[in-house]
Design a protein around this motif. Structure first.
Motif, PDB file in Angstrom:
ATOM      1  N   ILE A 109     -17.847   0.026  -4.778  1.00 14.57           N
ATOM      2  CA  ILE A 109     -17.121   1.238  -4.275  1.00 14.57           C
ATOM      3  C   ILE A 109     -17.318   2.289  -4.969  1.00 14.57           C
ATOM      4  O   ILE A 109     -17.533   2.603  -6.039  1.00 14.57           O
ATOM      5  CB  ILE A 109     -15.516   0.929  -4.559  1.00 14.57           C
ATOM      6  N   GLU A 141      -7.731   1.316  -4.171  1.00 18.70           N
ATOM      7  CA  GLU A 141      -7.636   0.319  -3.493  1.00 18.70           C
ATOM      8  C   GLU A 141      -6.218  -0.298  -3.931  1.00 18.70           C
ATOM      9  O   GLU A 141      -5.484  -0.210  -4.966  1.00 18.70           O
ATOM     10  CB  GLU A 141      -8.508  -0.869  -4.064  1.00 18.70           C
ATOM     11  N   VAL A 165      -8.254  -6.556  -1.318  1.00 18.51           N
ATOM     12  CA  VAL A 165      -7.513  -5.428  -1.279  1.00 18.51           C
ATOM     13  C   VAL A 165      -7.690  -4.700  -0.204  1.00 18.51           C
ATOM     14  O   VAL A 165      -8.431  -5.089   0.743  1.00 18.51           O
ATOM     15  CB  VAL A 165      -8.498  -4.451  -2.497  1.00 18.51           C
ATOM     16  N   TRP A 199      -6.556  -0.785   2.026  1.00 12.78           N
ATOM     17  CA  TRP A 199      -6.762   0.499   1.705  1.00 12.78           C
ATOM     18  C   TRP A 199      -5.760   1.367   2.544  1.00 12.78           C
ATOM     19  O   TRP A 199      -5.514   0.935   3.991  1.00 12.78           O
ATOM     20  CB  TRP A 199      -8.211   1.067   2.099  1.00 12.78           C
TER      21      TRP A 199
END
Length: 98
Positions: free
Chosen positions: A3, A11, A22, A24
């Motif tokens: 990431i 996240e 996770v 977003w």
């Protein structure tokens, strides 16, 4: 997949609801898609969760893009369109990337 540093910490861990994933928020997911496009990552699909009573739960919406349906860039654009056009609300998005 790594990431980008400017997105780390944005996240939303889902282990509190028993998932090792996770999610977003919408704007962050769209930023992440820019990174995936540049990296040549293929987005296989994802899930939508809604915040309900201070925790997230599946709302049973999802999307998918099979690798036989197109290339990596098309998969990212398909996902971008899905997320951008999702109705307003307290939703988050789980991205499945190959």
């Amino acid at each position: 997949m790594d990431i980008p540093s400017h997105l780390k910490g944005k996240e939303i861990p889902l282990n509190s609801i028993g998932l090792n994933e996770v999610a977003w928020e919408k704007d962050t997911a769209l930023e992440l898609l820019d990174y995936f496009r540049k990296a040549g990552a293929f987005v296989l699909g994802g899930d939508v969760l809604i915040k309900d009573s201070h925790k997230y739960r599946h709302n049973f919406d999802n999307w998918h893009f099979d690798q036989t349906d197109g290339n990596a860039e098309q998969s990212v654009e398909y996902t971008r369109h899905y997320i951008k056009n999702y109705p307003p609300g307290d939703y988050v998005f789980v991205l499945v990337v190959a």
